[in-house]
Write a protein that holds these residues in place. Structure first.
Motif, PDB file in Angstrom:
ATOM      1  N   LYS A   1      12.171   7.011  -1.022  1.00  0.00           N
ATOM      2  CA  LYS A   1      11.327   6.274  -0.766  1.00  0.00           C
ATOM      3  C   LYS A   1      10.262   6.594   0.087  1.00  0.00           C
ATOM      4  O   LYS A   1      10.543   7.479   1.077  1.00  0.00           O
ATOM      5  CB  LYS A   1      11.974   4.815  -0.286  1.00  0.00           C
ATOM      6  CG  LYS A   1      13.056   4.364  -1.755  1.00  0.00           C
ATOM      7  CD  LYS A   1      13.658   3.131  -1.597  1.00  0.00           C
ATOM      8  CE  LYS A   1      14.632   2.818  -2.512  1.00  0.00           C
ATOM      9  NZ  LYS A   1      15.469   1.608  -2.045  1.00  0.00           N
ATOM     10  N   PRO A   2       8.966   5.908   0.227  1.00  0.00           N
ATOM     11  CA  PRO A   2       7.904   6.419   0.996  1.00  0.00           C
ATOM     12  C   PRO A   2       8.388   6.534   2.630  1.00  0.00           C
ATOM     13  O   PRO A   2       8.081   7.316   3.220  1.00  0.00           O
ATOM     14  CB  PRO A   2       6.767   5.479   0.755  1.00  0.00           C
ATOM     15  CG  PRO A   2       7.073   4.657  -0.613  1.00  0.00           C
ATOM     16  CD  PRO A   2       8.715   4.829  -0.679  1.00  0.00           C
ATOM     17  N   PHE A   3       9.156   5.640   3.054  1.00  0.00           N
ATOM     18  CA  PHE A   3       9.592   5.492   4.485  1.00  0.00           C
ATOM     19  C   PHE A   3      11.093   5.334   4.702  1.00  0.00           C
ATOM     20  O   PHE A   3      11.930   4.893   3.759  1.00  0.00           O
ATOM     21  CB  PHE A   3       8.910   4.351   5.263  1.00  0.00           C
ATOM     22  CG  PHE A   3       7.402   4.207   4.871  1.00  0.00           C
ATOM     23  CD1 PHE A   3       6.633   5.030   5.546  1.00  0.00           C
ATOM     24  CD2 PHE A   3       6.651   3.270   3.957  1.00  0.00           C
ATOM     25  CE1 PHE A   3       4.949   5.110   5.213  1.00  0.00           C
ATOM     26  CE2 PHE A   3       5.495   3.277   3.966  1.00  0.00           C
ATOM     27  CZ  PHE A   3       4.779   4.208   4.309  1.00  0.00           C
ATOM     28  N   GLN A   4      11.530   5.678   5.901  1.00  0.00           N
ATOM     29  CA  GLN A   4      12.955   6.206   5.989  1.00  0.00           C
ATOM     30  C   GLN A   4      13.666   4.967   6.530  1.00  0.00           C
ATOM     31  O   GLN A   4      14.570   4.555   5.710  1.00  0.00           O
ATOM     32  CB  GLN A   4      12.872   7.428   6.961  1.00  0.00           C
ATOM     33  CG  GLN A   4      12.533   8.505   6.523  1.00  0.00           C
ATOM     34  CD  GLN A   4      12.480   9.590   7.781  1.00  0.00           C
ATOM     35  OE1 GLN A   4      11.340   9.914   8.246  1.00  0.00           O
ATOM     36  NE2 GLN A   4      13.415  10.166   8.125  1.00  0.00           N
ATOM     37  N   LYS A   5      13.304   4.381   7.577  1.00  0.00           N
ATOM     38  CA  LYS A   5      14.212   3.305   8.101  1.00  0.00           C
ATOM     39  C   LYS A   5      13.394   2.278   8.756  1.00  0.00           C
ATOM     40  O   LYS A   5      12.582   2.520   9.532  1.00  0.00           O
ATOM     41  CB  LYS A   5      15.286   3.780   9.269  1.00  0.00           C
ATOM     42  CG  LYS A   5      16.198   2.624   9.765  1.00  0.00           C
ATOM     43  CD  LYS A   5      17.533   3.347  10.265  1.00  0.00           C
ATOM     44  CE  LYS A   5      18.173   2.248  11.063  1.00  0.00           C
ATOM     45  NZ  LYS A   5      19.566   3.135  11.258  1.00  0.00           N
ATOM     46  N   ILE A   6      13.631   0.887   8.534  1.00  0.00           N
ATOM     47  CA  ILE A   6      13.339  -0.204   9.214  1.00  0.00           C
ATOM     48  C   ILE A   6      14.236  -0.867   9.716  1.00  0.00           C
ATOM     49  O   ILE A   6      15.436  -1.213   8.904  1.00  0.00           O
ATOM     50  CB  ILE A   6      12.271  -1.137   8.381  1.00  0.00           C
ATOM     51  CG1 ILE A   6      11.710  -2.089   9.194  1.00  0.00           C
ATOM     52  CG2 ILE A   6      12.931  -1.583   7.139  1.00  0.00           C
ATOM     53  CD1 ILE A   6      10.637  -1.956   9.810  1.00  0.00           C
ATOM     54  N   GLU A   7      14.247  -1.450  10.961  1.00  0.00           N
ATOM     55  CA  GLU A   7      15.380  -2.206  11.599  1.00  0.00           C
ATOM     56  C   GLU A   7      14.922  -3.391  12.205  1.00  0.00           C
ATOM     57  O   GLU A   7      14.028  -3.436  12.771  1.00  0.00           O
ATOM     58  CB  GLU A   7      16.317  -1.480  12.518  1.00  0.00           C
ATOM     59  CG  GLU A   7      17.426  -2.094  13.195  1.00  0.00           C
ATOM     60  CD  GLU A   7      18.612  -1.233  13.619  1.00  0.00           C
ATOM     61  OE1 GLU A   7      19.686  -0.983  12.879  1.00  0.00           O
ATOM     62  OE2 GLU A   7      18.201  -0.639  14.647  1.00  0.00           O
ATOM     63  N   PHE A   8      15.557  -4.631  11.884  1.00  0.00           N
ATOM     64  CA  PHE A   8      15.018  -5.718  12.201  1.00  0.00           C
ATOM     65  C   PHE A   8      15.728  -6.006  13.756  1.00  0.00           C
ATOM     66  O   PHE A   8      17.139  -6.099  13.685  1.00  0.00           O
ATOM     67  CB  PHE A   8      15.234  -6.924  11.535  1.00  0.00           C
ATOM     68  CG  PHE A   8      14.249  -7.050  10.231  1.00  0.00           C
ATOM     69  CD1 PHE A   8      13.161  -7.854  10.335  1.00  0.00           C
ATOM     70  CD2 PHE A   8      14.960  -6.476   9.036  1.00  0.00           C
ATOM     71  CE1 PHE A   8      12.312  -7.655   9.187  1.00  0.00           C
ATOM     72  CE2 PHE A   8      13.978  -6.378   7.833  1.00  0.00           C
ATOM     73  CZ  PHE A   8      12.823  -7.375   8.007  1.00  0.00           C
ATOM     74  N   LEU A   9      15.166  -5.978  14.653  1.00  0.00           N
ATOM     75  CA  LEU A   9      15.854  -6.186  16.066  1.00  0.00           C
ATOM     76  C   LEU A   9      15.610  -7.760  16.274  1.00  0.00           C
ATOM     77  O   LEU A   9      14.662  -8.027  16.800  1.00  0.00           O
ATOM     78  CB  LEU A   9      15.322  -5.507  17.183  1.00  0.00           C
ATOM     79  CG  LEU A   9      16.072  -5.777  18.303  1.00  0.00           C
ATOM     80  CD1 LEU A   9      17.490  -5.600  18.342  1.00  0.00           C
ATOM     81  CD2 LEU A   9      15.651  -4.754  19.481  1.00  0.00           C
ATOM     82  N   VAL A  10      16.491  -8.466  16.292  1.00  0.00           N
ATOM     83  CA  VAL A  10      16.431 -10.048  16.599  1.00  0.00           C
ATOM     84  C   VAL A  10      16.685 -10.400  17.865  1.00  0.00           C
ATOM     85  O   VAL A  10      17.743 -10.158  18.537  1.00  0.00           O
ATOM     86  CB  VAL A  10      17.449 -10.975  15.796  1.00  0.00           C
ATOM     87  CG1 VAL A  10      17.182 -12.426  15.875  1.00  0.00           C
ATOM     88  CG2 VAL A  10      17.255 -10.576  13.930  1.00  0.00           C
ATOM     89  N   ARG A  11      15.479 -10.801  18.815  1.00  0.00           N
ATOM     90  CA  ARG A  11      16.095 -11.048  20.078  1.00  0.00           C
ATOM     91  C   ARG A  11      16.261 -12.752  20.194  1.00  0.00           C
ATOM     92  O   ARG A  11      15.746 -13.462  19.420  1.00  0.00           O
ATOM     93  CB  ARG A  11      14.709 -10.902  20.995  1.00  0.00           C
ATOM     94  CG  ARG A  11      13.956  -9.326  20.489  1.00  0.00           C
ATOM     95  CD  ARG A  11      14.823  -8.352  21.142  1.00  0.00           C
ATOM     96  NE  ARG A  11      14.850  -8.164  22.632  1.00  0.00           N
ATOM     97  CZ  ARG A  11      13.991  -7.454  23.157  1.00  0.00           C
ATOM     98  NH1 ARG A  11      13.090  -6.812  22.555  1.00  0.00           N
ATOM     99  NH2 ARG A  11      13.988  -7.669  24.417  1.00  0.00           N
ATOM    100  N   ASP A  12      16.954 -12.781  21.292  1.00  0.00           N
ATOM    101  CA  ASP A  12      17.347 -14.100  21.586  1.00  0.00           C
ATOM    102  C   ASP A  12      18.246 -14.949  20.437  1.00  0.00           C
ATOM    103  O   ASP A  12      17.839 -16.112  20.292  1.00  0.00           O
ATOM    104  CB  ASP A  12      16.135 -15.189  22.076  1.00  0.00           C
ATOM    105  CG  ASP A  12      15.433 -14.580  23.057  1.00  0.00           C
ATOM    106  OD1 ASP A  12      15.920 -13.486  23.981  1.00  0.00           O
ATOM    107  OD2 ASP A  12      14.213 -14.908  23.437  1.00  0.00           O
TER     108      ASP A  12
ATOM    109  N   PHE B   1       0.879  -1.248   0.044  1.00  0.00           N
ATOM    110  CA  PHE B   1       0.055  -0.020  -0.212  1.00  0.00           C
ATOM    111  C   PHE B   1       0.673   1.232   0.047  1.00  0.00           C
ATOM    112  O   PHE B   1       0.305   2.339  -0.409  1.00  0.00           O
ATOM    113  CB  PHE B   1      -0.893   0.130   1.195  1.00  0.00           C
ATOM    114  CG  PHE B   1      -1.982  -1.024   1.191  1.00  0.00           C
ATOM    115  CD1 PHE B   1      -3.179  -0.899   0.925  1.00  0.00           C
ATOM    116  CD2 PHE B   1      -1.488  -2.360   1.938  1.00  0.00           C
ATOM    117  CE1 PHE B   1      -4.107  -1.901   0.564  1.00  0.00           C
ATOM    118  CE2 PHE B   1      -2.445  -3.441   2.065  1.00  0.00           C
ATOM    119  CZ  PHE B   1      -3.582  -3.208   1.263  1.00  0.00           C
ATOM    120  N   ALA B   2       2.254   1.069   0.374  1.00  0.00           N
ATOM    121  CA  ALA B   2       2.846   2.310   0.731  1.00  0.00           C
ATOM    122  C   ALA B   2       3.180   3.244  -0.360  1.00  0.00           C
ATOM    123  O   ALA B   2       2.964   4.654  -0.356  1.00  0.00           O
ATOM    124  CB  ALA B   2       4.159   1.774   1.329  1.00  0.00           C
TER     125      ALA B   2
END
Length: 583
Positions: free
Chosen positions: A253-264, A240-241
């Motif tokens: 681009k439409p959005f700035q930053k996405i960061e995957f935070l991998v827990r454990d 949709f973005a």
């Protein structure tokens, strides 16, 4: 991933800054704790207590800006505009705003992470007030200066049941500087956990979508690894973005930053705690590159392309397991119970997120937003998501974005016009300007205002832009009449007849009395009475003129000053001409 030692955020000293840390260990249970109030202590234990200082958030709390569920609709969204406005009202006018939000599955530690962010930002502020840096070598790092994370930050709890519902924002913004040295405000946002047994997929998409529209730095909290369904959920909204943000020719681009935070992340479980952190972070980069690498299957390839076309930057960070004590229901935030490697990685992650290199103001169509502008967008988006059971169509999102953008363009254009004309003929001005000169200033101010409007209103339907442009013109016309009226009120010749008519009457009475005294017999009662009447007439007029002059003394003084300056200029020019003749 670069080392964070050279680009840590700089906290801005501000009158509205959050309270300093206190020594009182039970501050977390006191929601209305007095700022900087310290518990009396024996001076002999002062140094020991200082080492265990706990960070108090004072009267600041997490505010729910979006709640889910009403009496009529269990999935309806309710936007709490007054709470949103209360938070943004603390941001100085004109300052840009960065929004850090955390999304992800329920019970994965999102609120716990944000509570650590709070402690870090308070520590950063405290260090700034003492002219120190959190990167300075210290015997006691910031994360060892408190015993417990406590429950006075974002609400969290151990266990398996959902805790956070809706979207929450910390009630107090933090003031930092970006990489260009400009002041900006930072807002922390917590979201309802996704993929539980009570949340529909449509509601999950709505929460994720609204959070993405709101944030400039989105942290996607995932468990153990980045799985394919994590990517698919991210791509679901990404579809949709592009349409929501328009199809114009924009560099970003439409959005700035996405960061995957991998827990454990189990990759760290067998690693030595003394391993080089730079090597560990390099492995995170390599892991993400492998996850996002091209795939032969068309559906997997499309998922990755959708994500990469919607975010300016995609990154990854990993945290090891915090320790089994955290998984127990009775865990209350004791820092000593956490694995040392987890705390050290979390320290580096906090510095990474809030570094001047990472943190940037929220942008929409290449434009960095102020608090007021951001509020306009979020209010428009919240209305679209009012029914959480139905995700808004892309066309509806586009229209809402365009309308909010046009509203911001109107506001800023009119503000530009008022700023220009206010300096020329505003309430604080005292000089009168000739009508022709004022009209020229008006035309110049309108031209500048329309330039601002057209530089912002760059997408959406032509009709909606034209409607907004007409609104700007009407508002400027109304303001022009006000400035014109204010300027006319300062005209020193305004109401000159008020002076001239009485003066003419007094002069005529004075001349007539002189003529009467010379021509009439001094023994005539009629002549005497007429002379006295004429004398009283110009005496009354003279007193009236004195009273009138006193009420308009400021205008008269200004007029005399201008006349004096004009006369001096004429004399100076005359002297110059005479000197040239002699030469």
């Amino acid at each position: 991933m670069s080392d964070d030692s050279d680009d840590s955020a700089v906290m801005v000293d501000h009158n509205d800054a959050p309270p300093e840390l206190t020594d009182e260990k039970d501050a977390a249970s006191k929601e209305t704790a007095v700022v900087d109030q310290k518990k009396p202590a024996d001076t002999s234990n002062k140094d020991d207590k200082k080492e265990n200082e706990e960070y108090s958030v004072g009267s600041s709390t997490a505010q729910q800006i979006l709640s889910v569920g009403t009496e009529d609709d269990a999935y309806a969204f309710t936007f709490h505009k007054e709470k949103w406005a209360e938070v943004l009202g603390l941001v100085p006018p004109g300052w840009k705003v960065a929004v850090v939000s955390v999304v992800g599955a329920f019970r994965t530690g999102k609120s716990f992470l944000l509570s650590w962010f709070l402690r870090y930002l308070y520590a950063l502020e405290r260090a700034q007030k003492n002219n120190q840096s959190l990167d300075d070598d210290s015997e006691t790092p910031w994360y060892k200066q408190f015993d417990s994370v406590g429950k006075d930050g974002f609400d969290w709890k151990a266990g398996t049941e959902r805790n956070t519902t809706g979207i929450w924002m910390w009630s107090h913004p933090f003031f930092l500087k970006n990489k260009d040295g400009e002041d900006m405000a930072v807002l922390l946002v917590d979201t309802q956990g996704m993929f539980d047994h009570e949340t529909t997929m449509a509601l999950t998409a709505s929460i994720f979508g609204l959070s993405t529209l709101l944030s400039s730095y989105q942290i996607y909290n995932v468990d153990k690894r980045i799985q394919e369904d994590n990517l698919q959920q991210l791509a679901l909204f990404s579809e949709f973005a592009r349409t929501a943000m328009g199809e114009g020719d924009f560099e970003r681009k439409p959005f700035q930053k996405i960061e995957f935070l991998v827990r454990d992340w189990q990759h760290f479980e067998d690693e030595d705690e003394n391993e080089d952190f730079n090597t560990m972070e390099t492995s995170m980069v390599e892991y993400l590159a492998g996850v996002l690498a091209d795939r032969a299957a068309s559906d997997l390839k499309d998922t990755r392309e959708q994500i990469q076309t919607c975010f300016e930057e995609i990154s990854c960070y990993a945290l090891c397991h915090p320790g089994f004590a955290v998984t127990k229901k009775k865990y209350s935030g004791d820092v000593a119970a956490l694995e040392e490697l987890f705390v050290k990685l979390l320290d580096r992650y906090c510095k990474r997120v809030f570094s001047t290199a990472s943190l940037q103001p929220k942008q929409i169509h290449d434009r960095e937003l102020s608090a007021v502008e951001l509020g306009t967008y979020i209010e428009a988006y919240a209305e679209l998501f009012a029914s959480g059971a139905n995700f808004p169509t892309a066309a509806t999102l586009l229209e809402a974005t365009a309308n909010a953008n046009n509203n911001n363009a109107e506001t800023l254009a009119v503000a530009e016009y008022k700023d220009h004309m206010g300096r020329v003929s505003g309430p604080k001005c005292s000089n009168y300007i000739k009508p022709q000169e004022l009209q020229e200033e008006n035309e110049s101010a309108q031209a500048k205002a329309m330039k601002v409007f057209r530089s912002i209103a760059t997408f959406g339907s032509r009709k909606s832009v034209e409607v907004s442009e007409q609104k700007v013109l009407l508002q400027m016309n109304d303001q022009w009449q006000l400035y014109e009226s204010l300027n006319e009120g300062r005209n020193p010749l305004l109401g000159l007849e008020t002076y001239l008519i009485p003066m003419a009457m007094a002069f005529f009475a004075y001349i007539l009395r002189i003529m009467t005294d010379f021509t009439c017999s001094p023994y005539s009662d009629v002549c005497k009475a007429g002379s006295e009447v004429l004398s009283h007439t110009y005496a009354v007029v003279f007193c009236f003129m004195l009273i009138l002059a006193a009420t308009k003394m400021k205008q008269i003084q200004e007029m005399m000053s201008r006349l004096k300056a004009a006369l001096q200029l004429v004399l100076e020019n005359h002297n110059v001409d005479q000197q040239k003749k002699f030469d």
